[in-house]
Every structure is written in structure tokens, then in C-alpha cells.
Design an enzyme around this catalytic site. Structure first.
Site, mmCIF file in Angstrom:
data_model
loop_
_atom_site.group_PDB
_atom_site.id
_atom_site.type_symbol
_atom_site.label_atom_id
_atom_site.label_comp_id
_atom_site.label_asym_id
_atom_site.label_seq_id
_atom_site.Cartn_x
_atom_site.Cartn_y
_atom_site.Cartn_z
ATOM 1 N N CYS A 86 0.839 -1.203 0.000
ATOM 2 C CA CYS A 86 0.000 0.000 0.000
ATOM 3 C C CYS A 86 0.880 1.261 0.000
ATOM 4 C CB CYS A 86 -0.981 -0.036 1.163
ATOM 5 S SG CYS A 86 -2.364 1.137 0.960
ATOM 6 N N HIS A 177 -3.537 -5.249 0.460
ATOM 7 C CA HIS A 177 -3.030 -5.601 1.788
ATOM 8 C C HIS A 177 -3.019 -7.110 2.002
ATOM 9 C CE1 HIS A 177 -2.621 -1.681 3.869
ATOM 10 N NE2 HIS A 177 -3.530 -1.285 2.990
ATOM 11 N N GLU A 179 -1.389 -8.766 4.167
ATOM 12 C CA GLU A 179 -1.363 -9.088 5.605
ATOM 13 C C GLU A 179 -2.758 -9.125 6.198
ATOM 14 O OE1 GLU A 179 -1.925 -4.717 5.779
ATOM 15 O OE2 GLU A 179 -0.923 -6.121 4.422
#
Length: 208
Positions: A86, A177, A179
Site C-alpha cells: 500500500c 493488503h 497481511e
């Protein structure tokens, strides 16, 4: 041994550290001896550093920008892998000579969570996820002009860069993202972030 990544200020980003651990790696709080660099998300870059109008840049932390740009130069000079996520992808793009879009409608987060949209892939991202996949989105800026020596690896249906990679080095930026798409946060209607993180860990010394 587990591959070890440098994650700046890991206490601020426990979800990134948790995802790396789940993928088979570990993070450390200093760059010395780290196999790779993980640049996490956050606010926008300072306008003078990314050459955008000041009124388009939110939650600016110029000192962080300078630190992370310097880290990119250091790891690039060392030949060590870099993954930008990001904001991290945007910092990486600027460090490599690319440019940013100041405001991208329709890609910001929704109340209570991320937005999700379909993308088309190429190269490494096709290897990991197939020619089309759904990812999350929570940003209002993005890469505009790709850096020299970088290739487009993923794009949203409205043309926004979702991933790019260096043509000769293990250097990757993703606008989404991963994660936040690892267990227990994964979703049946989106890809898992684990394949991407495991690929990166393999570049940093091999994931278990």
C-alpha cells in the site's frame, strides 16, 4: 533458519509481523542482517517528496518518508529484496523514480473494513494467483507512472496499478493488503495473502 525481514517500528504494525510469522518468517526492528525489507502501509507521502499538491496528501509524516526512502536506497544498493505494501508500494515507486496519482476514487476503505475488487494479473502475480483475482483495497493514492526497469504485474478493472515488480531484482510493490488476507482474516471471496508473503520470504532466504 527462518528468513528475517526488517519491518520498521514493528510494534506499530503487529498485523504485518503476525502475517510474516504465519508465512514462515520473522521480523526484526533493525536493518542489520535482515534478509529483506518490508515497507508497511500508512498515510500519504509528503507532497514535496512525491511531487503532488499539498491538499491531496493526508496524514503526512515527512520524517518517515525520508527514513523509508533511505532504506529503499540502502537495500537496493545491497541487492536485498524489498516488498512494499500500500503506502510502502508508493514509497518504493517514488524511490525508483516513478510517480503517484494524487487521488483515486472508488478505492478507499468502506465503513468498518476494506473494499474488495477484481483485478487482472501478469507475470509473478499470475503465477501466484492466476490471470484474475479479487483483492482488498483501502487507499486514495496509487502509482501513476511506473519506475524504469519495472513491469506492471496487476491492475484493477478501472486501470489502477495494483502491483509492479522490478525486472531484474526481487523488488515488489502491491497496492493491496496481503497481511489482512491471511488467516484468521481471510475471506472466501478474495485471495489469500500467504502465497505472496511466502514468495517474498523465499527471496530472502527461503520460507519453511
Amino acid at each position: 533458519m527462518r528468513p528475517i525481514l526488517y519491518l520498521p517500528q514493528p510494534a506499530r504494525f503487529p498485523n504485518y509481523a503476525a502475517a510474516v510469522t504465519l508465512a514462515g518468517g520473522a521480523v526484526k526492528a533493525t536493518p542489520d542482517g535482515a534478509g529483506g525489507l518490508l515497507l508497511p502501509g500508512g498515510g500519504d507521502m509528503a507532497p514535496d517528496l512525491c511531487h503532488l499538491p499539498a491538499d491531496l496528501c493526508r496524514d503526512v509524516d515527512r520524517e518517515r518518508d525520508l527514513r523509508e526512502l533511505a532504506l529503499c536506497r540502502q537495500f537496493l544498493a545491497d541487492g536485498r529484496p524489498i516488498l512494499g505494501i500500500c503506502r510502502g508500494a508508493q514509497v518504493l515507486a517514488v524511490a525508483l523514480g516513478g510517480t503517484l496519482l494524487g487521488d483515486v476514487p472508488g478505492h478507499g476503505g468502506l465503513t468498518g473494513g476494506d473494499r474488495f475488487h477484481e483485478t487482472r494479473t501478469a507475470g509473478l502475480l499470475t503465477d501466484l494467483y492466476g490471470p484474475a483475482c479479487t483483492v482488498n483495497s483501502c487507499h486514495h493514492q496509487a502509482v501513476d507512472r511506473l519506475p524504469a526497469d519495472c513491469a506492471l504485474l496487476q491492475v484493477s478493472l478501472d486501470g489502477v496499478v495494483e502491483a509492479f515488480g522490478h525486472r531484474r531484482r526481487p523488488v515488489l510493490g502491491v497496492q493491496w493488503h496481503p497481511e489482512r488476507l491471511c488467516p484468521p482474516l481471510g475471506r472466501a471471496d478474495a485471495v489469500s495473502g500467504l502465497p505472496l508473503l511466502r514468495w517474498f520470504l523465499a527471496q530472502c532466504g527461503g520460507a519453511r
